[in-house]
Design a protein around this motif. Sequence first.
Motif, PDB file in Angstrom:
ATOM      1  N   ASN A   1      44.239  44.293  53.161  1.00 49.76           N
ATOM      2  CA  ASN A   1      45.234  44.443  52.106  1.00 49.76           C
ATOM      3  C   ASN A   1      46.461  45.197  52.620  1.00 49.76           C
ATOM      4  O   ASN A   1      46.332  46.040  53.512  1.00 49.76           O
ATOM      5  CB  ASN A   1      44.649  45.208  50.911  1.00 49.76           C
TER       6      ASN A   1
ATOM      7  N   ASP B   1      41.313  44.724  42.828  1.00 48.52           N
ATOM      8  CA  ASP B   1      41.105  43.458  42.119  1.00 48.52           C
ATOM      9  C   ASP B   1      39.987  43.575  41.092  1.00 48.52           C
ATOM     10  O   ASP B   1      40.066  42.998  40.002  1.00 48.52           O
ATOM     11  CB  ASP B   1      40.792  42.338  43.117  1.00 48.52           C
ATOM     12  N   ASP B   2      38.924  44.319  41.441  1.00 48.51           N
ATOM     13  CA  ASP B   2      37.826  44.527  40.496  1.00 48.51           C
ATOM     14  C   ASP B   2      38.314  45.206  39.226  1.00 48.51           C
ATOM     15  O   ASP B   2      37.974  44.799  38.105  1.00 48.51           O
ATOM     16  CB  ASP B   2      36.737  45.401  41.131  1.00 48.51           C
TER      17      ASP B   2
ATOM     18  N   ARG C   1      40.417  42.900  37.116  1.00 50.17           N
ATOM     19  CA  ARG C   1      39.557  41.859  36.535  1.00 50.17           C
ATOM     20  C   ARG C   1      38.791  42.404  35.325  1.00 50.17           C
ATOM     21  O   ARG C   1      38.716  41.757  34.277  1.00 50.17           O
ATOM     22  CB  ARG C   1      38.586  41.344  37.591  1.00 50.17           C
TER      23      ARG C   1
END
Length: 612
Positions: A41, A132-133, A136
């Motif tokens: 990342n 991202d978790d 989400r």
Amino acid sequence: MSETKKIVVLGAGYGGVLTAKKLAKKFKKRDDVSITVIDKNPYHTMLTELHEVAAGRAPETAVRIELEKIFAGRKVELVMDHIGNIDFKQKKLEGKDKTYDYDYLVLGTGSKPTFFGCKGAEKNALTLWSFDDAVRIKHHIINSFIKASKETDVWKRRKLLSFIIIGSGFTGVEMAGELGEWVNRLSEDYGIDRAEVKIYNMDMLKKILPMLEDSLIDKTCNRLRKLGIEILTESNITEVKEDRVVINEEREIEANTIIWTAGIEGSEVIQNSDDVETVARGRVETDEYLRAKGKKDVFVVGDNIFFIPEGEEKPVPQMVENAEQSSDLVAENLTATINEKELEPYKPKFHGVMVSVGGRYAVAQVGNPNKPLKFSGWIAMFIKHFINVIYFIQIAGFHKPWNYIIDEFFHVPDKRSFLGGHFAKRSPNFWLVPLRIFVGWKWLEEGLAKVGDVIKDPSNIFLIPAKVTDAATAASGEAAETATEWGEALGVPGWIQSISDWGMNLMFYTPEGDFTVMATIFQTAMVFAEIIFGIFLIIGMFTAFSSLATFVMSLLIWASGTAPLEMAWYFVAEIALIGGSGSTFGVDYYLLPWLKKKWKNIKWVKKWYLYS
């Protein structure tokens, strides 16, 4: 070995970033040493704050910071690639895009969630271990409330409004606490009775947060229950299905949202590499110098470390403080290796743990492990924020702590801060526009009335009172009670008057009582400042600075004993305007974003993070 010694830091987590920064400082004058940071990342993620994004308290940008910002102005090369394998014998990192050579390697790849072989967990549960978790989960929860608000089927609605968090360690408890606060807002926004929402926090252990003493565990449980969370300990999750969990192979609880926070293991790249010894769910066994066992050119930081310090029974914990302390030693020992100096052993001293239960409450256990200090509530939350600020200063100087404070105290929604809502309201600046223009006009009017006299005869001093020569008056120290040309004077306490008199005697009066050149300069500057800052306030230019400047000018006039009573409201108005009303119907609306953009591109500003 190549002529230039190549240091590669694999992973831009807590340990990797700190190690790379420290190495860059040590080798900033060495052209024969290169430092490269490789991560999949382009940003560093604050893993300990993910629950705040996942439960809608902090903005998504609050838990990440671009690596380019962190390493700006430093001799560090950044590479974004996914490393799939490490060839320790050939000293190569095999990435998705290319292969990278190294002379010295720092392993800081961190961890990933582990599912302990629980059937269906990896497929059906949401994890909370990356940026991202968190995003989400946040949108999944919002969508659940949106769907529930339109669902007429009782059983479907019940599942949509049921949330299961598996794991009662740090991450699980913090996620449960945040969600317990957030559902109040979501229920109100989507017209749902809060009583319909069910939140479960479950774990197979006998008690939550087993690393804490029982008194703090009890307080945490009480807080969770107060937030409407059902705690299910000694609950062995044997299967996670798409819309339910199976407990002890006999009981089922239905929910459309299942979040797994039950444990971590070594990163995939470590587990895929055969030529390194791993233990305890993929952690790298190290020697006392934090080198991978049997490898003098591979150092390990953070969660990847498996090392039992002398006199201890357990390995170092996988937490941020270990990443900080190990990065110090790895940077020192890697430098010593290159310089052929003696290495130092790892002797960590951990200072405790802090766990937040929502935005308003926390528990903390700090100090001596045998006799720790225990805190809860406001003071524990303060400790947690203080520790975070200290860490962020190391990462990105002024920039990240400033943004952290803004996100945690000033822009936080629904009073979800340990300071409550006293600082959490965004001021509607357009209501201040009339006040800004009026205050500006008053200063401009005063300045224009005086500027003719100053230009005509600069030595004619009328802003500064003549030196007091009467001994009785000078010694009294009482506030000025005489009238000024504008009316009755605003009283000044004696001690302030004496300080003011001392300063003016030093700068503005000769021993004979005449005015000095400094008096002429000061009066001229004050008159033109009244005009300039008056104009700035009227047009809304540099409003915050102009308001602060006029506040200081008001203080000076008041301290001199020449301020009329009507100036009392100036102080209040100028404080109110410091917030920056020029961002509405003012030049600042256009000017400040442009200046910020230019400012952030200055090399030394980027290096020292002097921007917000």
